[in-house]
Write an enzyme that holds these catalytic residues in place. Structure first.
Site, PDB file in Angstrom:
ATOM      1  N   CYS A 105     -32.781  31.729 -12.859  1.00  0.00           N
ATOM      2  CA  CYS A 105     -32.800  30.893 -11.648  1.00  0.00           C
ATOM      3  C   CYS A 105     -33.684  31.520 -10.567  1.00  0.00           C
ATOM      4  O   CYS A 105     -33.331  32.551  -9.987  1.00  0.00           O
ATOM      5  CB  CYS A 105     -31.367  30.717 -11.163  1.00  0.00           C
ATOM      6  SG  CYS A 105     -31.196  29.960  -9.542  1.00  0.00           S
ATOM      7  N   CYS A 152     -32.069  31.874  -7.155  1.00  0.00           N
ATOM      8  CA  CYS A 152     -31.079  32.961  -7.175  1.00  0.00           C
ATOM      9  C   CYS A 152     -31.752  34.301  -6.897  1.00  0.00           C
ATOM     10  O   CYS A 152     -31.214  35.145  -6.176  1.00  0.00           O
ATOM     11  CB  CYS A 152     -30.360  33.010  -8.521  1.00  0.00           C
ATOM     12  SG  CYS A 152     -29.384  31.553  -8.911  1.00  0.00           S
TER      13      CYS A 152
END
Length: 152
Positions: free
Chosen positions: A73, A76
């Protein structure tokens, strides 16, 4: 013969921001994270999995900033520096725990993580504040400050 419950022996090495000494800090330790040398507060940043989540997070005496993330991600990874900064700036007031949702699907389901990054402020495992999506370090620290109980 019954076996005694296994104790969490996983520990992280944390460098003290005050004196530079390295400290071994158990993920599921109770109380505050202090340097063994200078007694200064240590930034408490650790990981948890489905297997040790209750010991590391729910039983924490400090409020927990929970970062639900995944290595693939991109947003993230963008949030990670702010999360690390929160651990440093709120040392002694906050425990920061990262949970990889791919490796810990039960925890992801427990907190209804349908999208990541998802930041949660927890006390005793109960959500007290929620932040969904990428957020730059400055606003992230403001969010943490507003979600934490006032400093004593």
């Amino acid at each position: 013969m019954a076996q005694a419950p296994q104790q969490d022996t996983r520990a992280d090495l944390v460098t003290c921001p005050h004196c530079g000494k390295r400290n071994r800090l158990r993920a599921a330790a109770a109380g505050l994270a202090r340097c063994g040398s200078c007694r200064g507060m240590l930034p408490w940043l650790t990981d948890a999995t489905d297997d040790d989540f209750d010991a590391v997070v729910v039983q924490s005496s400090l409020p927990v900033l929970l970062d639900l993330w995944a290595p693939w991600c991109g947003p993230c990874r963008m949030v990670a520096p702010g999360v690390e900064r929160a651990a440093l700036e709120y040392a002694g007031r906050l425990k920061v725990v990262k949970v990889n949702v791919d490796d810990s699907p039960e925890t992801a389901m427990r907190y209804r993580a349908q999208s990541i990054p998802l930041l949660l402020m927890l006390k005793g495992g109960e959500v007290t504040a929620r932040q969904l999506g990428a957020i730059p370090p400055g606003p992230l620290l403001q969010w943490v400050e507003s979600a934490l109980p006032p400093a004593k």
